[in-house]
Write a protein that holds these residues in place. Structure first.
Motif, PDB file in Angstrom:
ATOM      1  N   ILE A  38      62.932 107.343  79.122  1.00 30.20           N
ATOM      2  CA  ILE A  38      63.852 107.482  80.256  1.00 30.20           C
ATOM      3  C   ILE A  38      65.256 107.815  79.753  1.00 30.20           C
ATOM      4  CG2 ILE A  38      64.996 106.196  82.112  1.00 30.20           C
ATOM      5  CD1 ILE A  38      62.342 104.761  82.598  1.00 30.20           C
ATOM      6  N   LEU A  39      65.658 107.177  78.661  1.00 34.49           N
ATOM      7  CA  LEU A  39      66.970 107.463  78.087  1.00 34.49           C
ATOM      8  C   LEU A  39      67.060 108.916  77.636  1.00 34.49           C
ATOM      9  CD1 LEU A  39      69.730 106.322  77.222  1.00 34.49           C
ATOM     10  CD2 LEU A  39      68.687 105.721  75.041  1.00 34.49           C
ATOM     11  N   ALA A  40      66.005 109.435  77.006  1.00 35.47           N
ATOM     12  CA  ALA A  40      65.982 110.839  76.577  1.00 35.47           C
ATOM     13  C   ALA A  40      66.070 111.765  77.783  1.00 35.47           C
ATOM     14  CB  ALA A  40      64.714 111.126  75.776  1.00 35.47           C
ATOM     15  N   ARG A  41      65.357 111.423  78.839  1.00 31.41           N
ATOM     16  CA  ARG A  41      65.381 112.238  80.064  1.00 31.41           C
ATOM     17  C   ARG A  41      66.782 112.250  80.675  1.00 31.41           C
ATOM     18  NH1 ARG A  41      63.244 116.124  83.487  1.00 31.41           N
ATOM     19  NH2 ARG A  41      63.810 115.571  85.591  1.00 31.41           N
ATOM     20  N   GLU A  42      67.408 111.089  80.792  1.00 27.85           N
ATOM     21  CA  GLU A  42      68.759 111.005  81.366  1.00 27.85           C
ATOM     22  C   GLU A  42      69.755 111.806  80.544  1.00 27.85           C
ATOM     23  OE1 GLU A  42      69.525 106.826  81.506  1.00 27.85           O
ATOM     24  OE2 GLU A  42      68.311 106.518  83.309  1.00 27.85           O
ATOM     25  N   LEU A  43      69.636 111.723  79.235  1.00 30.68           N
ATOM     26  CA  LEU A  43      70.540 112.446  78.349  1.00 30.68           C
ATOM     27  C   LEU A  43      70.346 113.956  78.482  1.00 30.68           C
ATOM     28  CD1 LEU A  43      72.671 111.618  76.274  1.00 30.68           C
ATOM     29  CD2 LEU A  43      70.928 111.860  74.522  1.00 30.68           C
ATOM     30  N   ALA A  44      69.090 114.402  78.558  1.00 31.77           N
ATOM     31  CA  ALA A  44      68.796 115.830  78.702  1.00 31.77           C
ATOM     32  C   ALA A  44      69.298 116.354  80.040  1.00 31.77           C
ATOM     33  CB  ALA A  44      67.290 116.076  78.567  1.00 31.77           C
ATOM     34  N   VAL A  45      69.109 115.581  81.101  1.00 33.77           N
ATOM     35  CA  VAL A  45      69.573 116.003  82.432  1.00 33.77           C
ATOM     36  C   VAL A  45      71.096 116.075  82.459  1.00 33.77           C
ATOM     37  CG1 VAL A  45      69.751 115.241  84.839  1.00 33.77           C
ATOM     38  CG2 VAL A  45      67.533 115.246  83.689  1.00 33.77           C
ATOM     39  N   ARG A  46      71.748 115.112  81.834  1.00 35.81           N
ATOM     40  CA  ARG A  46      73.218 115.099  81.794  1.00 35.81           C
ATOM     41  C   ARG A  46      73.744 116.325  81.053  1.00 35.81           C
ATOM     42  NH1 ARG A  46      75.708 110.307  78.745  1.00 35.81           N
ATOM     43  NH2 ARG A  46      73.652 109.563  79.271  1.00 35.81           N
ATOM     44  N   LYS A  47      73.054 116.725  79.988  1.00 34.82           N
ATOM     45  CA  LYS A  47      73.512 117.839  79.160  1.00 34.82           C
ATOM     46  C   LYS A  47      73.091 119.199  79.729  1.00 34.82           C
ATOM     47  CE  LYS A  47      74.851 119.723  75.144  1.00 34.82           C
ATOM     48  NZ  LYS A  47      76.191 119.747  74.655  1.00 34.82           N
ATOM     49  N   PHE A  48      71.844 119.309  80.240  1.00 36.43           N
ATOM     50  CA  PHE A  48      71.299 120.614  80.611  1.00 36.43           C
ATOM     51  C   PHE A  48      71.067 120.800  82.107  1.00 36.43           C
ATOM     52  CE2 PHE A  48      70.075 119.849  76.217  1.00 36.43           C
ATOM     53  CZ  PHE A  48      70.533 120.994  75.604  1.00 36.43           C
ATOM     54  N   GLY A  49      71.355 119.797  82.924  1.00 38.31           N
ATOM     55  CA  GLY A  49      71.179 119.928  84.359  1.00 38.31           C
ATOM     56  C   GLY A  49      69.868 119.327  84.839  1.00 38.31           C
ATOM     57  N   GLU A  50      69.789 119.106  86.144  1.00 39.76           N
ATOM     58  CA  GLU A  50      68.626 118.433  86.743  1.00 39.76           C
ATOM     59  C   GLU A  50      67.336 119.200  86.510  1.00 39.76           C
ATOM     60  OE1 GLU A  50      66.508 115.558  88.216  1.00 39.76           O
ATOM     61  OE2 GLU A  50      68.684 115.347  88.182  1.00 39.76           O
ATOM     62  N   ASP A  51      67.372 120.517  86.659  1.00 40.70           N
ATOM     63  CA  ASP A  51      66.180 121.326  86.403  1.00 40.70           C
ATOM     64  C   ASP A  51      66.181 121.696  84.922  1.00 40.70           C
ATOM     65  OD1 ASP A  51      65.466 121.240  89.080  1.00 40.70           O
ATOM     66  OD2 ASP A  51      66.687 122.997  89.557  1.00 40.70           O
ATOM     67  N   LEU A  52      65.419 120.940  84.159  1.00 37.51           N
ATOM     68  CA  LEU A  52      65.380 121.197  82.720  1.00 37.51           C
ATOM     69  C   LEU A  52      64.747 122.558  82.452  1.00 37.51           C
ATOM     70  CD1 LEU A  52      64.390 117.696  81.311  1.00 37.51           C
ATOM     71  CD2 LEU A  52      66.590 118.828  81.167  1.00 37.51           C
ATOM     72  N   PRO A  53      65.212 123.274  81.437  1.00 36.03           N
ATOM     73  CA  PRO A  53      64.673 124.608  81.158  1.00 36.03           C
ATOM     74  C   PRO A  53      63.183 124.559  80.816  1.00 36.03           C
ATOM     75  CG  PRO A  53      66.298 123.942  79.492  1.00 36.03           C
ATOM     76  CD  PRO A  53      66.245 122.874  80.523  1.00 36.03           C
ATOM     77  N   THR A  54      62.468 125.615  81.217  1.00 35.40           N
ATOM     78  CA  THR A  54      61.030 125.670  80.964  1.00 35.40           C
ATOM     79  C   THR A  54      60.653 126.785  79.999  1.00 35.40           C
ATOM     80  OG1 THR A  54      60.785 127.018  82.954  1.00 35.40           O
ATOM     81  CG2 THR A  54      60.374 124.638  83.161  1.00 35.40           C
ATOM     82  N   ASP A  55      61.521 127.790  79.821  1.00 32.33           N
ATOM     83  CA  ASP A  55      61.172 128.833  78.852  1.00 32.33           C
ATOM     84  C   ASP A  55      61.417 128.311  77.433  1.00 32.33           C
ATOM     85  OD1 ASP A  55      64.017 129.049  79.425  1.00 32.33           O
ATOM     86  OD2 ASP A  55      63.984 130.796  78.083  1.00 32.33           O
ATOM     87  N   TRP A  56      60.678 128.872  76.483  1.00 34.54           N
ATOM     88  CA  TRP A  56      60.639 128.321  75.132  1.00 34.54           C
ATOM     89  C   TRP A  56      62.022 128.281  74.467  1.00 34.54           C
ATOM     90  CZ3 TRP A  56      58.637 125.111  72.102  1.00 34.54           C
ATOM     91  CH2 TRP A  56      58.864 125.160  70.745  1.00 34.54           C
ATOM     92  N   LYS A  57      62.818 129.323  74.628  1.00 35.66           N
ATOM     93  CA  LYS A  57      64.112 129.399  73.951  1.00 35.66           C
ATOM     94  C   LYS A  57      65.043 128.282  74.425  1.00 35.66           C
ATOM     95  CE  LYS A  57      67.724 132.667  72.747  1.00 35.66           C
ATOM     96  NZ  LYS A  57      68.256 134.004  72.917  1.00 35.66           N
ATOM     97  N   GLU A  58      65.106 128.089  75.719  1.00 36.95           N
ATOM     98  CA  GLU A  58      65.973 127.035  76.276  1.00 36.95           C
ATOM     99  C   GLU A  58      65.385 125.645  76.022  1.00 36.95           C
ATOM    100  OE1 GLU A  58      69.053 127.464  77.652  1.00 36.95           O
ATOM    101  OE2 GLU A  58      68.781 129.498  76.916  1.00 36.95           O
ATOM    102  N   LYS A  59      64.074 125.549  76.057  1.00 40.00           N
ATOM    103  CA  LYS A  59      63.409 124.269  75.786  1.00 40.00           C
ATOM    104  C   LYS A  59      63.680 123.816  74.354  1.00 40.00           C
ATOM    105  CE  LYS A  59      59.052 122.625  77.649  1.00 40.00           C
ATOM    106  NZ  LYS A  59      57.642 122.917  77.860  1.00 40.00           N
ATOM    107  N   SER A  60      63.742 124.774  73.437  1.00 44.86           N
ATOM    108  CA  SER A  60      64.004 124.423  72.039  1.00 44.86           C
ATOM    109  C   SER A  60      65.419 123.887  71.865  1.00 44.86           C
ATOM    110  CB  SER A  60      63.745 125.619  71.124  1.00 44.86           C
ATOM    111  OG  SER A  60      64.662 126.645  71.369  1.00 44.86           O
ATOM    112  N   LYS A  61      66.355 124.322  72.696  1.00 43.41           N
ATOM    113  CA  LYS A  61      67.717 123.765  72.648  1.00 43.41           C
ATOM    114  C   LYS A  61      67.703 122.288  73.035  1.00 43.41           C
ATOM    115  CE  LYS A  61      70.316 127.971  73.612  1.00 43.41           C
ATOM    116  NZ  LYS A  61      71.236 128.627  74.560  1.00 43.41           N
ATOM    117  N   VAL A  62      66.945 121.969  74.078  1.00 36.04           N
ATOM    118  CA  VAL A  62      66.804 120.573  74.505  1.00 36.04           C
ATOM    119  C   VAL A  62      66.165 119.759  73.382  1.00 36.04           C
ATOM    120  CG1 VAL A  62      65.732 119.016  76.183  1.00 36.04           C
ATOM    121  CG2 VAL A  62      66.631 121.223  76.943  1.00 36.04           C
TER     122      VAL A  62
END
Length: 188
Positions: A141-165
């Protein structure tokens, strides 16, 4: 000995320390502050000769007095202070690990990074493992909250953006399984 005890009390009153960290700080002799002899030390009055065309070629600067060499602190004095701190429950690696995990997880760091930092501070592996097992932090849950805070509510799904997360969360100290769970367990 009293000055060493006073230093230990001052250090422990500022924040929690592990035994190795406190021992290292107590072994290091304090270096007394020596006020520079040069009275004109403000930045506005200092100018380099290349910047000031009217400056003299040979500028005489006052050299600060050499600092006195601190004396060596005997190991038995340091050990006596450490023992005294343990007797009065001012020093406890298990409590230090619990508080450290709580503080660092609140700042968005994962278990892997926190474990590494605690090991660098000299906390025993077993104490760290026990503290991480007993913590109430849900790392997924902490990882999810941190990713949403940094990358927005809709987390990226394409490989290039997903690798940034992925790289961001790995840097923050989360395990691969926790990072993968933010996509697997939180699909909307």
């Amino acid at each position: 000995m009293n000055s060493l005890m006073n230093r230990a009390m001052r250090l422990l009153s500022q924040r929690d320390h592990g035994e190795m960290e406190l021992r290292k700080k107590l072994r290091t002799p304090p270096v007394p502050f020596v006020k520079p002899a040069n009275k004109k030390s403000s930045w506005s009055s200092r100018k380099r000769p290349a910047q000031n065309e009217f400056a003299e070629e040979n500028i005489v600067r006052a050299k600060p007095e050499p600092r006195p060499v601190p004396e060596e602190i005997p190991e038995e004095h340091v050990q006596a202070v450490i023992d005294y701190c343990y007797q009065h429950h001012w020093l406890d690696d298990a409590k230090f690990a619990d508080r450290y995990i709580s503080g660092r997880s609140n700042k968005g760091y994962g278990a892997q990074r926190i474990r590494s930092e605690l090991m660098q501070k000299g906390v025993d592996k077993e104490i760290i493992t026990t503290a991480l097992e007993n913590t109430e932090v849900d790392w997924c849950i902490l990882a999810r909250e941190l990713a949403v805070r940094k990358f927005g509510e809709d987390l990226p799904t394409d490989w290039k953006e997903k690798s940034k997360v992925l790289r961001y969360l790995l840097y923050r100290g989360f395990f691969q399984e926790e990072i993968q769970s933010i996509y697997r367990d939180f699909d909307d």
